[in-house]
Write a protein that holds these residues in place. Structure first.
Motif, PDB file in Angstrom:
ATOM      1  N   TRP A 111      -1.395  16.969   3.872  1.00  0.00           N
ATOM      2  CA  TRP A 111      -1.299  15.814   5.213  1.00  0.00           C
ATOM      3  C   TRP A 111      -2.563  15.207   5.458  1.00  0.00           C
ATOM      4  CZ3 TRP A 111      -3.452  15.927  10.073  1.00  0.00           C
ATOM      5  CH2 TRP A 111      -3.014  14.890  11.019  1.00  0.00           C
ATOM      6  N   GLY A 112      -3.792  15.695   5.415  1.00  0.00           N
ATOM      7  CA  GLY A 112      -5.073  15.097   5.460  1.00  0.00           C
ATOM      8  C   GLY A 112      -5.135  14.145   4.403  1.00  0.00           C
ATOM      9  N   VAL A 113      -4.683  14.507   3.235  1.00  0.00           N
ATOM     10  CA  VAL A 113      -5.095  13.373   2.038  1.00  0.00           C
ATOM     11  C   VAL A 113      -4.220  12.257   2.275  1.00  0.00           C
ATOM     12  CG1 VAL A 113      -4.754  13.083  -0.306  1.00  0.00           C
ATOM     13  CG2 VAL A 113      -5.977  15.277   0.424  1.00  0.00           C
ATOM     14  N   GLY A 114      -2.912  12.475   2.708  1.00  0.00           N
ATOM     15  CA  GLY A 114      -1.798  11.588   2.954  1.00  0.00           C
ATOM     16  C   GLY A 114      -2.411  10.670   4.016  1.00  0.00           C
ATOM     17  N   GLN A 115      -3.016  11.020   5.052  1.00  0.00           N
ATOM     18  CA  GLN A 115      -3.423  10.315   6.341  1.00  0.00           C
ATOM     19  C   GLN A 115      -4.525   9.437   5.757  1.00  0.00           C
ATOM     20  OE1 GLN A 115      -2.404  10.456   9.759  1.00  0.00           O
ATOM     21  NE2 GLN A 115      -0.632  11.116   8.301  1.00  0.00           N
ATOM     22  N   MET A 116      -5.535   9.878   4.966  1.00  0.00           N
ATOM     23  CA  MET A 116      -6.640   9.186   4.441  1.00  0.00           C
ATOM     24  C   MET A 116      -6.333   8.019   3.690  1.00  0.00           C
ATOM     25  SD  MET A 116      -9.844  11.960   3.838  1.00  0.00           S
ATOM     26  CE  MET A 116      -8.841  12.843   2.553  1.00  0.00           C
ATOM     27  N   VAL A 117      -5.085   8.279   2.624  1.00  0.00           N
ATOM     28  CA  VAL A 117      -4.905   7.380   1.748  1.00  0.00           C
ATOM     29  C   VAL A 117      -4.010   6.255   2.391  1.00  0.00           C
ATOM     30  CG1 VAL A 117      -3.602   7.114  -0.284  1.00  0.00           C
ATOM     31  CG2 VAL A 117      -5.026   8.865  -0.252  1.00  0.00           C
ATOM     32  N   VAL A 118      -3.002   6.718   3.079  1.00  0.00           N
ATOM     33  CA  VAL A 118      -2.023   5.852   3.541  1.00  0.00           C
ATOM     34  C   VAL A 118      -2.300   5.241   4.985  1.00  0.00           C
ATOM     35  CG1 VAL A 118       0.318   5.225   4.473  1.00  0.00           C
ATOM     36  CG2 VAL A 118      -0.242   6.856   2.220  1.00  0.00           C
ATOM     37  N   ARG A 119      -3.145   6.095   5.621  1.00  0.00           N
ATOM     38  CA  ARG A 119      -3.434   5.645   7.286  1.00  0.00           C
ATOM     39  C   ARG A 119      -2.190   5.396   8.353  1.00  0.00           C
ATOM     40  NH1 ARG A 119      -7.695   3.234   4.306  1.00  0.00           N
ATOM     41  NH2 ARG A 119      -9.777   4.393   4.603  1.00  0.00           N
ATOM     42  N   ARG A 120      -1.096   4.924   7.490  1.00  0.00           N
ATOM     43  CA  ARG A 120       0.220   4.872   8.325  1.00  0.00           C
ATOM     44  C   ARG A 120       1.198   5.702   7.936  1.00  0.00           C
ATOM     45  NH1 ARG A 120       1.183  -1.359   8.972  1.00  0.00           N
ATOM     46  NH2 ARG A 120       2.602  -0.841  10.635  1.00  0.00           N
ATOM     47  N   ARG A 145       0.763  -1.076  -0.013  1.00  0.00           N
ATOM     48  CA  ARG A 145      -0.102  -0.060  -0.099  1.00  0.00           C
ATOM     49  C   ARG A 145       0.528   1.300  -0.046  1.00  0.00           C
ATOM     50  NH1 ARG A 145      -5.349   0.916   1.434  1.00  0.00           N
ATOM     51  NH2 ARG A 145      -5.744   3.055   2.212  1.00  0.00           N
ATOM     52  N   THR A 146       1.808   1.321   0.961  1.00  0.00           N
ATOM     53  CA  THR A 146       2.858   2.314   0.959  1.00  0.00           C
ATOM     54  C   THR A 146       3.682   2.763  -0.226  1.00  0.00           C
ATOM     55  OG1 THR A 146       3.051   1.957   3.458  1.00  0.00           O
ATOM     56  CG2 THR A 146       4.539   3.498   2.228  1.00  0.00           C
ATOM     57  N   LEU A 147       4.152   1.438  -0.925  1.00  0.00           N
ATOM     58  CA  LEU A 147       4.823   1.490  -2.032  1.00  0.00           C
ATOM     59  C   LEU A 147       4.181   2.029  -3.309  1.00  0.00           C
ATOM     60  CD1 LEU A 147       7.048  -1.587  -1.926  1.00  0.00           C
ATOM     61  CD2 LEU A 147       7.541   0.768  -1.182  1.00  0.00           C
ATOM     62  N   TRP A 148       2.932   1.356  -3.336  1.00  0.00           N
ATOM     63  CA  TRP A 148       1.702   1.909  -4.195  1.00  0.00           C
ATOM     64  C   TRP A 148       1.678   3.524  -4.252  1.00  0.00           C
ATOM     65  CZ3 TRP A 148       0.914   0.169  -9.141  1.00  0.00           C
ATOM     66  CH2 TRP A 148       1.040  -1.089  -9.140  1.00  0.00           C
ATOM     67  N   TRP A 149       1.415   3.913  -2.948  1.00  0.00           N
ATOM     68  CA  TRP A 149       1.161   5.280  -2.669  1.00  0.00           C
ATOM     69  C   TRP A 149       2.213   6.324  -3.009  1.00  0.00           C
ATOM     70  CZ3 TRP A 149       3.216   9.413   0.007  1.00  0.00           C
ATOM     71  CH2 TRP A 149       2.309  10.624   0.272  1.00  0.00           C
ATOM     72  N   LEU A 150       3.644   5.849  -2.858  1.00  0.00           N
ATOM     73  CA  LEU A 150       4.687   6.683  -3.209  1.00  0.00           C
ATOM     74  C   LEU A 150       4.794   6.733  -4.612  1.00  0.00           C
ATOM     75  CD1 LEU A 150       7.263   5.773  -0.722  1.00  0.00           C
ATOM     76  CD2 LEU A 150       6.296   8.003  -0.947  1.00  0.00           C
TER      77      LEU A 150
END
Length: 234
Positions: free
Chosen positions: A215-224, A6-11
């Protein structure tokens, strides 16, 4: 935290978005150059290149943090990141050129400069998001947020120094005397330049709001958190 899919896909998705924005902006500039026969806004390519520097350095910091590199090793690219961070939102000030260079409709130049400015701002906020997480994982949440507000305030001053006295990030090495003289002069009379104060306050407020949204978008997408090292048993 491990390098989860999930994190790798987000980056990867974030980087792809930034690349797409850069290609769109560059393409619009190429279209304008073909229309007018002159690359009038070619300097925007250089400004965008400089805006990529803090994001790339932030990725390096994330990688170093994942492998538990010592703090002193993170400090070196961290200083580079802070010096180049103002170059990303600096692109917002390129709207000063709007209407000054003829050859294309005004709406097209709004779209052109907006594409560069929007991509530059996102590069800066994305890089801060990554560095915020690295500092938070190392020194705690309070230190992370101190970094956010401090770096954005310093970036506002850096943008002013770049747009008006015309300093560059590398003047820290190539022209330190001139840079220090200007800074000391302002510190000696902090209220003597109302425009600088209003510019810094307005720019800092805008950057803070932009970052909180990012930051808010990042929190919603990654959650970690993105840059944390793995915990035992994780």
């Amino acid at each position: 935290m491990t390098s989860t899919p999930r994190t790798l896909w987000w980056l990867a998705g974030l980087t792809a978005l930034l690349v797409a924005g850069s290609l769109l902006a560059s393409g619009l500039q190429d279209v304008r150059a073909d229309m007018t026969g002159a690359p009038a806004f070619a300097f925007l390519h250089w400004n965008l290149f400089l805006a990529w520097v803090p994001y790339v350095v932030a990725l390096v910091l994330v990688g170093l943090n994942r492998v538990r590199a010592p703090g002193w090793l993170l400090a070196i690219p961290g200083v580079v990141w802070l010096l180049f961070l103002p170059n990303a939102p600096y692109l917002l000030t390129d709207f000063i050129h709007l209407g000054a260079i003829p050859g294309a409709p005004l709406w097209f130049d709004v779209l052109l400069i907006g594409a560069f400015a929007g991509t530059g701002l996102l590069l800066g906020m994305a890089s801060l998001l990554l560095v915020h997480d690295v500092v938070g994982s190392r020194l705690g949440s309070v230190a992370g947020w101190v970094l956010v507000f401090g770096s954005l305030a310093l970036s506002s001053l850096g943008i002013y120094l770049g747009r008006f006295p015309r300093f560059n990030s590398w003047d820290v090495l190539t022209n330190p005397d001139g840079l220090v003289q200007v800074v000391l002069y302002r510190l000696g009379d902090p209220l003597g330049n109302p425009f600088l104060l209003s510019f810094a306050v307005a720019m800092t407020a805008g950057l803070v709001l932009s970052y909180l949204l990012t930051w808010g978008v990042g929190q919603m997408v990654v959650r970690r958190p993105i840059g944390r090292v793995a915990q035992p048993g994780a």
